[in-house]
Scaffold this motif. Structure first.
Motif, PDB file in Angstrom:
ATOM      1  N   ALA A  66       0.770  -1.159  -0.112  1.00  0.00           N
ATOM      2  CA  ALA A  66       0.012  -0.207   0.128  1.00  0.00           C
ATOM      3  C   ALA A  66       0.823   1.252  -0.002  1.00  0.00           C
ATOM      4  N   ILE A  67       0.577   2.035  -0.816  1.00  0.00           N
ATOM      5  CA  ILE A  67       1.109   3.669  -0.804  1.00  0.00           C
ATOM      6  C   ILE A  67       0.144   4.497  -0.120  1.00  0.00           C
ATOM      7  N   TYR A  68       0.391   5.174   0.857  1.00  0.00           N
ATOM      8  CA  TYR A  68      -0.599   6.151   1.604  1.00  0.00           C
ATOM      9  C   TYR A  68      -0.324   7.570   0.759  1.00  0.00           C
ATOM     10  N   ALA A  69      -1.343   8.405   1.115  1.00  0.00           N
ATOM     11  CA  ALA A  69      -1.235   9.587   0.592  1.00  0.00           C
ATOM     12  C   ALA A  69      -0.038  10.412   0.683  1.00  0.00           C
ATOM     13  N   ASP A  70       0.512  10.340   1.594  1.00  0.00           N
ATOM     14  CA  ASP A  70       1.837  11.067   1.729  1.00  0.00           C
ATOM     15  C   ASP A  70       3.232  10.521   1.114  1.00  0.00           C
ATOM     16  N   GLY A  71       2.951   9.105   0.222  1.00  0.00           N
ATOM     17  CA  GLY A  71       3.792   8.700  -0.317  1.00  0.00           C
ATOM     18  C   GLY A  71       4.531   7.293   0.571  1.00  0.00           C
ATOM     19  N   GLU A  72       4.059   7.277   1.868  1.00  0.00           N
ATOM     20  CA  GLU A  72       4.666   6.426   2.631  1.00  0.00           C
ATOM     21  C   GLU A  72       4.233   4.832   2.116  1.00  0.00           C
ATOM     22  N   VAL A  73       5.230   4.055   1.987  1.00  0.00           N
ATOM     23  CA  VAL A  73       5.047   2.615   1.545  1.00  0.00           C
ATOM     24  C   VAL A  73       4.993   1.744   2.589  1.00  0.00           C
ATOM     25  N   ASP A  74       3.886   0.756   2.460  1.00  0.00           N
ATOM     26  CA  ASP A  74       3.576  -0.321   3.574  1.00  0.00           C
ATOM     27  C   ASP A  74       3.736  -1.596   2.490  1.00  0.00           C
ATOM     28  N   LEU A  75       4.950  -2.238   2.650  1.00  0.00           N
ATOM     29  CA  LEU A  75       5.210  -3.551   2.081  1.00  0.00           C
ATOM     30  C   LEU A  75       4.576  -4.647   2.589  1.00  0.00           C
ATOM     31  N   ARG A  76       3.931  -4.581   3.892  1.00  0.00           N
ATOM     32  CA  ARG A  76       3.190  -5.752   4.714  1.00  0.00           C
ATOM     33  C   ARG A  76       2.031  -5.067   5.208  1.00  0.00           C
ATOM     34  N   PRO A  77       1.057  -4.643   4.279  1.00  0.00           N
ATOM     35  CA  PRO A  77      -0.389  -4.032   4.906  1.00  0.00           C
ATOM     36  C   PRO A  77      -1.227  -5.109   5.332  1.00  0.00           C
ATOM     37  N   LYS A  78      -1.961  -4.880   6.139  1.00  0.00           N
ATOM     38  CA  LYS A  78      -3.057  -5.702   6.755  1.00  0.00           C
ATOM     39  C   LYS A  78      -4.391  -5.525   6.086  1.00  0.00           C
ATOM     40  N   ILE A  79      -4.221  -5.935   4.774  1.00  0.00           N
ATOM     41  CA  ILE A  79      -5.513  -5.788   3.884  1.00  0.00           C
ATOM     42  C   ILE A  79      -5.707  -7.445   3.418  1.00  0.00           C
ATOM     43  N   THR A  80      -6.869  -7.580   3.133  1.00  0.00           N
ATOM     44  CA  THR A  80      -7.367  -8.820   2.440  1.00  0.00           C
ATOM     45  C   THR A  80      -8.090  -8.397   1.259  1.00  0.00           C
TER      46      THR A  80
END
Length: 85
Positions: A66-80
Motif C-alpha cells: 500500500a502507498i499512503y497519501a503522503d507517499g509512505e509505502v507499506d510492504l506488509r499492509p494488513k489488507i485482504t
C-alpha cells in the motif's frame, strides 16, 4: 438494506474503473513512490479513499503493498483482497 450498504452494493455492481482513472486518483507523492517501485515489478491495482486520504494498492506477483497519501509505502499492509471470480 441501510443507505451505506445500498451505496456499496451499487458501487460494486458498476463497471470497474480503468487503470488511468485509478492513476488520476493518486497523489503526487503516491505517483513518485510507485515510479520507484515500478522497476521492481510493482503495478497499481486500485485506489481506495479513506478519511486519511487515498490509499493506492499495488502488487508485484503475489505480494501486495500500500502507498499512503503522503507517499509512505507499506510492504506488509494488513489488507485482504476479495476474490473477483
Amino acid at each position: 438494506m441501510t443507505q451505506v450498504a445500498y451505496q456499496l452494493n451499487e458501487r460494486r455492481n458498476q463497471e470497474a474503473i480503468k487503470h488511468d482513472e485509478h492513476w488520476d486518483l493518486t497523489t503526487a507523492d503516491q505517483k513518485l513512490a510507485l515510479y520507484d517501485l515500478h522497476r521492481f515489478g510493482y503495478r497499481l491495482l486500485f485506489v481506495r479513499h479513506l478519511p486519511t486520504g487515498p490509499v493506492a494498492i499495488i502488487s508485484q506477483q503475489d505480494d501486495i503493498a500500500a502507498i499512503y497519501a503522503d507517499g509512505e509505502v507499506d510492504l506488509r499492509p494488513k489488507i485482504t483482497l476479495r476474490n473477483m471470480h
